[in-house]
Structures are given as C-alpha cells and as structure tokens.
Motif scaffolding. Structure first.
Motif, PDB file in Angstrom:
ATOM      1  N   TYR A  54      33.986  54.688  47.551  1.00 17.38           N
ATOM      2  CA  TYR A  54      32.900  54.343  46.628  1.00 17.38           C
ATOM      3  C   TYR A  54      31.904  53.440  47.339  1.00 17.38           C
ATOM      4  O   TYR A  54      32.166  52.278  47.607  1.00 17.38           O
ATOM      5  CB  TYR A  54      33.481  53.631  45.408  1.00 17.38           C
ATOM      6  CG  TYR A  54      32.620  53.666  44.176  1.00 17.38           C
ATOM      7  CD1 TYR A  54      32.934  54.525  43.134  1.00 17.38           C
ATOM      8  CD2 TYR A  54      31.520  52.831  44.018  1.00 17.38           C
ATOM      9  CE1 TYR A  54      32.176  54.562  41.972  1.00 17.38           C
ATOM     10  CE2 TYR A  54      30.755  52.865  42.877  1.00 17.38           C
ATOM     11  CZ  TYR A  54      31.089  53.725  41.854  1.00 17.38           C
ATOM     12  OH  TYR A  54      30.334  53.760  40.713  1.00 17.38           O
ATOM     13  N   TYR A  55      30.736  53.983  47.672  1.00 17.11           N
ATOM     14  CA  TYR A  55      29.693  53.259  48.411  1.00 17.11           C
ATOM     15  C   TYR A  55      28.459  53.212  47.518  1.00 17.11           C
ATOM     16  O   TYR A  55      27.933  54.257  47.120  1.00 17.11           O
ATOM     17  CB  TYR A  55      29.385  53.986  49.717  1.00 17.11           C
ATOM     18  CG  TYR A  55      28.433  53.268  50.629  1.00 17.11           C
ATOM     19  CD1 TYR A  55      28.878  52.212  51.427  1.00 17.11           C
ATOM     20  CD2 TYR A  55      27.101  53.634  50.700  1.00 17.11           C
ATOM     21  CE1 TYR A  55      28.004  51.554  52.289  1.00 17.11           C
ATOM     22  CE2 TYR A  55      26.227  52.981  51.561  1.00 17.11           C
ATOM     23  CZ  TYR A  55      26.681  51.943  52.344  1.00 17.11           C
ATOM     24  OH  TYR A  55      25.812  51.277  53.200  1.00 17.11           O
ATOM     25  N   ALA A  56      28.004  52.001  47.176  1.00 15.64           N
ATOM     26  CA  ALA A  56      26.933  51.905  46.190  1.00 15.64           C
ATOM     27  C   ALA A  56      26.037  50.703  46.406  1.00 15.64           C
ATOM     28  O   ALA A  56      26.417  49.723  47.051  1.00 15.64           O
ATOM     29  CB  ALA A  56      27.530  51.822  44.790  1.00 15.64           C
ATOM     30  N   VAL A  57      24.840  50.813  45.825  1.00 14.48           N
ATOM     31  CA  VAL A  57      23.910  49.693  45.681  1.00 14.48           C
ATOM     32  C   VAL A  57      23.683  49.516  44.184  1.00 14.48           C
ATOM     33  O   VAL A  57      23.594  50.497  43.445  1.00 14.48           O
ATOM     34  CB  VAL A  57      22.564  49.946  46.425  1.00 14.48           C
ATOM     35  CG1 VAL A  57      21.843  51.185  45.919  1.00 14.48           C
ATOM     36  CG2 VAL A  57      21.658  48.715  46.339  1.00 14.48           C
TER      37      VAL A  57
ATOM     38  N   CYS B 224      27.498  56.957  46.366  1.00  8.32           N
ATOM     39  CA  CYS B 224      28.048  58.107  47.081  1.00  8.32           C
ATOM     40  C   CYS B 224      29.556  57.893  47.128  1.00  8.32           C
ATOM     41  O   CYS B 224      30.025  56.854  47.550  1.00  8.32           O
ATOM     42  CB  CYS B 224      27.476  58.181  48.502  1.00  8.32           C
ATOM     43  SG  CYS B 224      28.214  59.516  49.468  1.00  8.32           S
ATOM     44  N   GLN B 225      30.312  58.931  46.722  1.00 11.44           N
ATOM     45  CA  GLN B 225      31.770  58.823  46.728  1.00 11.44           C
ATOM     46  C   GLN B 225      32.413  59.787  47.713  1.00 11.44           C
ATOM     47  O   GLN B 225      33.611  60.003  47.678  1.00 11.44           O
ATOM     48  CB  GLN B 225      32.315  59.064  45.321  1.00 11.44           C
ATOM     49  CG  GLN B 225      31.846  58.014  44.330  1.00 11.44           C
ATOM     50  CD  GLN B 225      32.526  58.145  43.002  1.00 11.44           C
ATOM     51  OE1 GLN B 225      33.755  58.115  42.915  1.00 11.44           O
ATOM     52  NE2 GLN B 225      31.747  58.278  41.932  1.00 11.44           N
TER      53      GLN B 225
ATOM     54  N   GLU C 163      37.795  48.716  45.228  1.00 11.34           N
ATOM     55  CA  GLU C 163      38.421  48.443  43.935  1.00 11.34           C
ATOM     56  C   GLU C 163      38.093  49.534  42.906  1.00 11.34           C
ATOM     57  O   GLU C 163      38.798  49.687  41.912  1.00 11.34           O
ATOM     58  CB  GLU C 163      38.019  47.052  43.404  1.00 11.34           C
ATOM     59  CG  GLU C 163      36.543  46.865  43.139  1.00 11.34           C
ATOM     60  CD  GLU C 163      35.740  46.346  44.334  1.00 11.34           C
ATOM     61  OE1 GLU C 163      34.735  45.655  44.092  1.00 11.34           O
ATOM     62  OE2 GLU C 163      36.088  46.629  45.492  1.00 11.34           O
ATOM     63  N   TYR C 164      37.029  50.310  43.152  1.00 13.37           N
ATOM     64  CA  TYR C 164      36.669  51.427  42.276  1.00 13.37           C
ATOM     65  C   TYR C 164      37.294  52.723  42.787  1.00 13.37           C
ATOM     66  O   TYR C 164      37.809  53.513  42.019  1.00 13.37           O
ATOM     67  CB  TYR C 164      35.162  51.615  42.192  1.00 13.37           C
ATOM     68  CG  TYR C 164      34.390  50.412  41.693  1.00 13.37           C
ATOM     69  CD1 TYR C 164      34.951  49.485  40.827  1.00 13.37           C
ATOM     70  CD2 TYR C 164      33.090  50.204  42.098  1.00 13.37           C
ATOM     71  CE1 TYR C 164      34.237  48.390  40.376  1.00 13.37           C
ATOM     72  CE2 TYR C 164      32.364  49.105  41.643  1.00 13.37           C
ATOM     73  CZ  TYR C 164      32.946  48.208  40.789  1.00 13.37           C
ATOM     74  OH  TYR C 164      32.233  47.129  40.357  1.00 13.37           O
TER      75      TYR C 164
END
Length: 142
Positions: free
Chosen positions: A121-124, A138-139, A116-117
C-alpha cells in the motif's frame, strides 16, 4: 450489476476557491477541463460545477445558505471520511504528490508505504481547500 460509481457530488464551503484547486488536481487523474460544466439549479438553490470523465463524474456544489459557515469534519456521521483514487504505479503517486506540492496543497502525508494497511500500500494523503481529505494509492507490487 457490478459495483461502479457513476458520480460523486461534494458540497464545499467556497465553490470558487475549491474549483480552482480541482481545476489543477483532476487533470492529474485524467479528467479533461473541456468536459467541465457549471450550472445553477434553482429548485435546490445551489451552484454546481461538474467534471465529467467516462469512468466517473465529480460535482462540486455550493452549500445551503444556513449551513455555509459549518466546518468540514470527516468523522461527523454522514460525512465523507476521505476519497481515494487508484494509481497504476507508485511513480504516478509520486507525480501527483509533486504537482500537489507545486499547487501548495495541504499534504497530510507524503508518499510512502503503509504496511499497516497492506504490504504494498503506497499512498499520498492530502486535503482540498475545505479540508476534505483525499488519497492517491497504488497497491501493486513494484
């Protein structure tokens, strides 16, 4: 002039507790505790703990006595909503998450994709002891 942040100063409720958290968290991002300094600035009535890195300085400061019991709320006007740090790989995001779990950090959302971002888009997401929200993201396509 290029957009670049020199330093960020964050007022925290409990400086001692928060410094303990940052002492564990910031080295995961490349900060060296050898570059950590502390001072009292009498003219501003505050204690400051500063973490220096060639790319960014992060300082933690004690609150004004009259404001020390106020709660952090990221949606309050003028408040920091959250602070995101860039990771080079998803593996780095996962590593930070693992260390945060070992620290018993308040994990808001474990690492995952957030299409959705942005499709990559991979994040904690997690919170510091005072409730300040952080993200490691990390994008890059992997």
């Amino acid at each position: 002039m290029q957009p670049s942040i020199d330093h960020i100063e964050i007022t925290v409720k409990d400086l001692e507790e928060t410094v303990s958290f940052y002492d564990q968290f910031l080295p995961l991002l490349g900060f060296s505790l050898d570059k950590k300094t502390a001072a009292y600035i009498a003219s501003h009535e505050k204690h400051v703990v500063e973490y220096s890195h060639p790319n960014l300085c992060i300082a933690l400061t004690s609150p004004r006595e009259s404001l020390k019991d106020e709660a952090v709320h990221r949606r309050r006007p003028g408040a920091l909503h959250h602070l995101a740090f860039k990771a080079e790989t998803r593996k780095q995001v996962d590593m930070v998450h693992g260390k945060l779990v070992e620290m018993n950090a308040d994990i808001v959302s474990a690492p995952r994709l957030y299409p959705e971002y942005h499709p990559n888009y991979y994040a904690v997401f997690f919170k510091a002891p005072d409730g300040i929200k952080f993200e490691v993201v990390c994008q890059k396509v992997e």
